[in-house]
Design a protein around this motif. Structure first.
Motif, PDB file in Angstrom:
ATOM      1  N   GLU A   1       4.467 -12.381  -9.568  1.00 16.55           N
ATOM      2  CA  GLU A   1       5.071 -11.173  -9.928  1.00 16.55           C
ATOM      3  C   GLU A   1       5.144  -9.933  -9.348  1.00 16.55           C
ATOM      4  OE1 GLU A   1       5.128 -11.163 -15.084  1.00 16.55           O
ATOM      5  OE2 GLU A   1       3.144 -11.042 -14.140  1.00 16.55           O
ATOM      6  N   LEU A   2       5.719  -9.157  -9.475  1.00 17.82           N
ATOM      7  CA  LEU A   2       5.977  -7.647  -8.536  1.00 17.82           C
ATOM      8  C   LEU A   2       6.024  -6.730  -9.641  1.00 17.82           C
ATOM      9  CD1 LEU A   2       7.059  -6.244  -6.114  1.00 17.82           C
ATOM     10  CD2 LEU A   2       9.256  -6.888  -6.906  1.00 17.82           C
TER      11      LEU A   2
ATOM     12  N   GLY B   1       2.054   0.180   0.740  1.00 10.52           N
ATOM     13  CA  GLY B   1       1.584   1.088   1.841  1.00 10.52           C
ATOM     14  C   GLY B   1       0.638   0.830   2.775  1.00 10.52           C
ATOM     15  N   GLY B   2      -0.332  -0.518   2.257  1.00 12.57           N
ATOM     16  CA  GLY B   2      -1.308  -1.156   2.968  1.00 12.57           C
ATOM     17  C   GLY B   2      -2.673  -0.238   2.933  1.00 12.57           C
ATOM     18  N   THR B   3      -2.592   0.972   2.102  1.00  8.98           N
ATOM     19  CA  THR B   3      -4.099   1.575   2.402  1.00  8.98           C
ATOM     20  C   THR B   3      -5.127   1.097   1.595  1.00  8.98           C
ATOM     21  OG1 THR B   3      -3.273   2.977   0.635  1.00  8.98           O
ATOM     22  CG2 THR B   3      -2.627   3.817   2.740  1.00  8.98           C
TER      23      THR B   3
ATOM     24  N   ILE C   1      -5.478  12.478  -4.614  1.00  8.55           N
ATOM     25  CA  ILE C   1      -5.667  11.175  -3.737  1.00  8.55           C
ATOM     26  C   ILE C   1      -5.654  11.469  -2.358  1.00  8.55           C
ATOM     27  CG2 ILE C   1      -4.744   9.016  -3.091  1.00  8.55           C
ATOM     28  CD1 ILE C   1      -3.604   8.745  -5.883  1.00  8.55           C
TER      29      ILE C   1
ATOM     30  N   CYS D   1      -1.770  -1.318  -8.959  1.00  5.45           N
ATOM     31  CA  CYS D   1      -2.076  -3.024  -8.624  1.00  5.45           C
ATOM     32  C   CYS D   1      -3.328  -3.400  -8.026  1.00  5.45           C
ATOM     33  CB  CYS D   1      -0.892  -3.578  -7.900  1.00  5.45           C
ATOM     34  SG  CYS D   1       0.523  -3.522  -8.763  1.00  5.45           S
TER      35      CYS D   1
ATOM     36  N   ILE E   1     -12.818   9.219  -3.523  1.00  9.57           N
ATOM     37  CA  ILE E   1     -12.927   8.185  -4.643  1.00  9.57           C
ATOM     38  C   ILE E   1     -13.778   8.705  -5.809  1.00  9.57           C
ATOM     39  CG2 ILE E   1     -13.344   5.733  -5.404  1.00  9.57           C
ATOM     40  CD1 ILE E   1     -11.337   6.002  -3.068  1.00  9.57           C
TER      41      ILE E   1
ATOM     42  N   THR F   1       7.897   1.504  -8.180  1.00  6.95           N
ATOM     43  CA  THR F   1       6.646   1.142  -7.577  1.00  6.95           C
ATOM     44  C   THR F   1       6.611   1.962  -6.310  1.00  6.95           C
ATOM     45  OG1 THR F   1       5.271  -0.704  -7.371  1.00  6.95           O
ATOM     46  CG2 THR F   1       7.502  -1.084  -6.681  1.00  6.95           C
TER      47      THR F   1
ATOM     48  N   ILE G   1      -2.875   9.686   3.550  1.00  7.34           N
ATOM     49  CA  ILE G   1      -2.997   8.834   2.506  1.00  7.34           C
ATOM     50  C   ILE G   1      -2.183   8.796   1.319  1.00  7.34           C
ATOM     51  CG2 ILE G   1      -4.855   7.882   0.888  1.00  7.34           C
ATOM     52  CD1 ILE G   1      -5.451   6.793   3.725  1.00  7.34           C
TER      53      ILE G   1
ATOM     54  N   GLY H   1       2.544   2.342  -7.282  1.00 12.04           N
ATOM     55  CA  GLY H   1       2.382   0.987  -7.668  1.00 12.04           C
ATOM     56  C   GLY H   1       1.331   0.297  -7.155  1.00 12.04           C
ATOM     57  N   GLY H   2       1.046   0.750  -5.665  1.00 12.98           N
ATOM     58  CA  GLY H   2      -0.112   0.016  -5.106  1.00 12.98           C
ATOM     59  C   GLY H   2      -1.558   0.512  -5.728  1.00 12.98           C
TER      60      GLY H   2
ATOM     61  N   ILE I   1       7.157  -4.743   1.226  1.00 13.13           N
ATOM     62  CA  ILE I   1       8.363  -4.397   0.476  1.00 13.13           C
ATOM     63  C   ILE I   1       8.489  -2.718   0.740  1.00 13.13           C
ATOM     64  CG2 ILE I   1       7.791  -5.865  -1.640  1.00 13.13           C
ATOM     65  CD1 ILE I   1       6.357  -3.474  -3.046  1.00 13.13           C
TER      66      ILE I   1
ATOM     67  N   VAL J   1      -7.615  -2.628   4.241  1.00 15.96           N
ATOM     68  CA  VAL J   1      -9.082  -2.511   4.372  1.00 15.96           C
ATOM     69  C   VAL J   1      -9.747  -3.645   3.697  1.00 15.96           C
ATOM     70  CG1 VAL J   1     -11.185  -0.848   3.221  1.00 15.96           C
ATOM     71  CG2 VAL J   1      -8.780  -0.072   3.764  1.00 15.96           C
TER      72      VAL J   1
ATOM     73  N   ILE K   1       1.445  -9.077  -1.968  1.00 18.80           N
ATOM     74  CA  ILE K   1       2.531  -7.917  -1.514  1.00 18.80           C
ATOM     75  C   ILE K   1       1.778  -6.821  -0.715  1.00 18.80           C
ATOM     76  CG2 ILE K   1       3.742  -6.013  -2.355  1.00 18.80           C
ATOM     77  CD1 ILE K   1       4.453  -8.068  -4.605  1.00 18.80           C
TER      78      ILE K   1
ATOM     79  N   ASP L   1      -6.872   7.045  -9.132  1.00 22.25           N
ATOM     80  CA  ASP L   1      -6.427   8.229  -9.837  1.00 22.25           C
ATOM     81  C   ASP L   1      -5.366   8.252 -10.542  1.00 22.25           C
ATOM     82  OD1 ASP L   1      -8.777   9.948  -9.215  1.00 22.25           O
ATOM     83  OD2 ASP L   1      -7.802   9.875  -6.814  1.00 22.25           O
TER      84      ASP L   1
HETATM   85  C1  LIG Z   1      -9.183   6.934   3.127  1.00 24.29           C
HETATM   86  C2  LIG Z   1      -8.718   6.540   1.956  1.00 24.29           C
HETATM   87  C3  LIG Z   1      -8.918   7.565   0.837  1.00 24.29           C
HETATM   88  C4  LIG Z   1      -8.502   7.204  -0.394  1.00 24.29           C
HETATM   89  N1  LIG Z   1      -8.492   8.022  -1.429  1.00 24.29           N
HETATM   90  C5  LIG Z   1      -8.200   7.717  -2.705  1.00 24.29           C
HETATM   91  C6  LIG Z   1      -8.333   8.531  -3.854  1.00 24.29           C
HETATM   92  O1  LIG Z   1      -8.727   9.743  -3.592  1.00 24.29           O
HETATM   93  N2  LIG Z   1      -7.887   8.122  -5.007  1.00 24.29           N
HETATM   94  C7  LIG Z   1      -7.345   6.952  -5.141  1.00 24.29           C
HETATM   95  O2  LIG Z   1      -7.131   6.563  -6.389  1.00 24.29           O
HETATM   96  N3  LIG Z   1      -7.108   6.133  -4.284  1.00 24.29           N
HETATM   97  C8  LIG Z   1      -7.469   6.239  -2.901  1.00 24.29           C
HETATM   98  N4  LIG Z   1      -7.324   5.362  -2.012  1.00 24.29           N
HETATM   99  C9  LIG Z   1      -6.348   4.206  -2.210  1.00 24.29           C
HETATM  100  C10 LIG Z   1      -5.204   4.170  -1.709  1.00 24.29           C
HETATM  101  O3  LIG Z   1      -4.660   4.902  -1.172  1.00 24.29           O
HETATM  102  C11 LIG Z   1      -4.222   4.110  -3.163  1.00 24.29           C
HETATM  103  O4  LIG Z   1      -4.803   3.375  -4.161  1.00 24.29           O
HETATM  104  C12 LIG Z   1      -2.664   3.793  -3.008  1.00 24.29           C
HETATM  105  O5  LIG Z   1      -1.911   4.388  -3.932  1.00 24.29           O
HETATM  106  C13 LIG Z   1      -2.495   2.317  -2.714  1.00 24.29           C
HETATM  107  O6  LIG Z   1      -1.144   2.079  -2.605  1.00 24.29           O
HETATM  108  P1  LIG Z   1      -0.630   1.335  -1.307  1.00 24.29           P
HETATM  109  O7  LIG Z   1       0.901   1.224  -1.295  1.00 24.29           O
HETATM  110  O8  LIG Z   1      -1.373   1.566  -0.117  1.00 24.29           O
HETATM  111  O9  LIG Z   1      -1.068  -0.182  -1.847  1.00 24.29           O
HETATM  112  P2  LIG Z   1      -1.389  -1.512  -1.022  1.00 24.29           P
HETATM  113  O10 LIG Z   1      -2.626  -1.113  -0.081  1.00 24.29           O
HETATM  114  O11 LIG Z   1      -0.270  -1.931  -0.193  1.00 24.29           O
HETATM  115  O12 LIG Z   1      -1.420  -2.330  -1.986  1.00 24.29           O
HETATM  116  C14 LIG Z   1      -2.789  -2.472  -2.895  1.00 24.29           C
HETATM  117  C15 LIG Z   1      -2.796  -3.484  -3.840  1.00 24.29           C
HETATM  118  O13 LIG Z   1      -1.581  -3.774  -4.629  1.00 24.29           O
HETATM  119  C16 LIG Z   1      -0.859  -4.859  -4.394  1.00 24.29           C
HETATM  120  N5  LIG Z   1       0.459  -4.245  -4.641  1.00 24.29           N
HETATM  121  C17 LIG Z   1       0.960  -3.251  -4.197  1.00 24.29           C
HETATM  122  N6  LIG Z   1       2.210  -3.019  -4.689  1.00 24.29           N
HETATM  123  C18 LIG Z   1       2.575  -3.844  -5.610  1.00 24.29           C
HETATM  124  C19 LIG Z   1       3.812  -4.252  -6.624  1.00 24.29           C
HETATM  125  N7  LIG Z   1       4.800  -3.625  -6.446  1.00 24.29           N
HETATM  126  N8  LIG Z   1       3.575  -5.370  -7.159  1.00 24.29           N
HETATM  127  C20 LIG Z   1       2.450  -6.044  -7.161  1.00 24.29           C
HETATM  128  N9  LIG Z   1       1.637  -6.040  -6.444  1.00 24.29           N
HETATM  129  C21 LIG Z   1       1.527  -4.852  -5.594  1.00 24.29           C
HETATM  130  C22 LIG Z   1      -1.051  -5.522  -3.108  1.00 24.29           C
HETATM  131  O14 LIG Z   1      -0.760  -6.829  -3.147  1.00 24.29           O
HETATM  132  C23 LIG Z   1      -2.522  -4.985  -2.961  1.00 24.29           C
HETATM  133  O15 LIG Z   1      -3.364  -6.030  -3.657  1.00 24.29           O
HETATM  134  C24 LIG Z   1      -7.750   5.803  -0.614  1.00 24.29           C
HETATM  135  C25 LIG Z   1      -7.544   4.874   0.440  1.00 24.29           C
HETATM  136  C26 LIG Z   1      -8.009   5.083   1.656  1.00 24.29           C
HETATM  137  C27 LIG Z   1      -8.015   4.272   2.785  1.00 24.29           C
END
Ligand SMILES: Cc1cc2nc3c(=O)[nH]c(=O)nc-3n(C[C@H](O)[C@H](O)[C@H](O)COP(=O)(O)OP(=O)(O)OC[C@H]3O[C@@H](n4cnc5c(N)ncnc54)[C@H](O)[C@@H]3O)c2cc1C
Length: 288
Positions: A166-167, A33-35, A102, A118, A195, A75, A107, A114-115, A54, A39, A30, A125
């Protein structure tokens, strides 16, 4: 470095997501946001054949509060929305503060709650404050739905109990008792990405004579998963929260931490942050 090749799938409903996860089980990830995911893909840590996007499923992006049943967060809610939400700021300030910690605004706007869960890094955080708040998560597949305590969701670094099909759909937080306070404190290295090096979340409720009715302490970045400091909680529960007992509890939390790197330093930081988190939560509880 460029991304490995993959096929992007863009389902419009939650049902379609479940169907795709079941159809391509083991070969699909899934992407919200891909953040985090992108990577890992650039680093070739993950090379899924399919990505199920999604982000456009609006029914997974919400914050609902009910005075009886508590808070439900979809999520796909961005970390910035959690930080900005007036109801979360009022009733669950520990969560909005954690979300504010965060990364950067970009970001926080891209990344989802949810990301964050997961992805399952021990430093996430949102995880330890939600564990301290007794949160549960709703997991959905084509065949079934289940709800589990967030504390039981994490298995190891990057690993959760989520099955390949699962989601995670929703995070649920029960209402807090009156006279409850909660704090999340995070230490990170200046100049690096933000981090957590160490994080401590405490949520406590006081009763008559300001004695501690209940307390939950969760630690970030000092073990393979976010950890409950249960020994520390036991020391304080039922007692008057005073300096001596808080120091004892903080020492216990430091001993419960399982940091892999710089263990002495991190344990010291757990001790200091635990003391501060308990005292700040106590002040909030007295004013609540
Ligand atoms: C420059 C930078 C700084 C950051 N600083 C912080 C920080 O200070 N603190 C911190 O905690 N994080 C930090 N992060 C990490 C990130 O931004 C967070 O963890 C963010 O909340 C991830 O969410 P996302 O939607 O981008 O997840 P995604 O990248 O889209 O997904 C992350 C993982 O979760 C899975 N996933 C996502 N949604 C679901 C779902 N609904 N069900 C099942 N699986 C799912 C995906 O398959 C993947 O494996 C940072 C990232 C970057 C690039």
């Amino acid at each position: 470095m460029s991304l490995p090749r993959f096929k992007y799938l863009a389902p419009k409903t939650i049902k379609e997501v479940c169907k795709l996860l079941s159809q391509y089980k083991g070969r699909v990830k899934i992407i919200a946001g891909g953040t985090d995911l992108l990577v890992k893909m650039k680093d070739r840590e993950l090379t899924p054949q399919y990505l199920v996007g999604i982000k456009k499923i609006e029914s997974l992006d919400y914050i609902h509060y009910n005075p009886v049943t508590g808070l439900r967060i979809g999520t796909l809610t961005s970390n910035q929305s959690v930080a900005n939400s007036p109801i979360i700021r009022e009733k669950f300030a520990i969560l909005s503060k954690a979300a504010e910690e965060i990364g950067s605004p970009q970001i926080r706007n891209m990344g989802t709650i949810g990301g964050n869960l997961c992805n399952a890094v021990p430093s996430a955080d949102m995880a330890s404050p939600l564990i301290a708040l007794k949160a549960t998560v709703k997991l959905l597949s084509f065949k079934r739905e289940r709800t589990i305590a967030l504390e039981k969701f994490f298995v190891g670094p990057g690993e959760t109990v989520l099955k390949a099909d699962e989601l995670l759909t929703e995070i649920q937080v029960p209402n807090l008792s009156p006279r409850t306070g909660g704090t999340y404190l995070k230490l990170y290295s200046r100049g690096s990405v933000d981090i957590a090096t160490v994080g401590v979340a405490a949520v406590l409720t006081i009763g008559k004579n300001d004695n501690c009715d209940s307390i939950r302490i969760a630690l970030a970045a000092v073990g393979p998963t976010p950890l409950r400091a249960k020994g520390a909680e036991e020391i304080i529960k039922g007692k008057k929260i005073e300096n001596g007992i808080v120091e004892k509890a903080a020492q216990a939390a430091a001993e419960e931490a399982r940091p892999r790197s710089s263990p002495e330093y991190k344990r010291q930081m757990v001790r200091v942050l635990t003391m501060q988190a308990i005292m700040q939560s106590l002040e909030q509880a007295k004013q609540a």
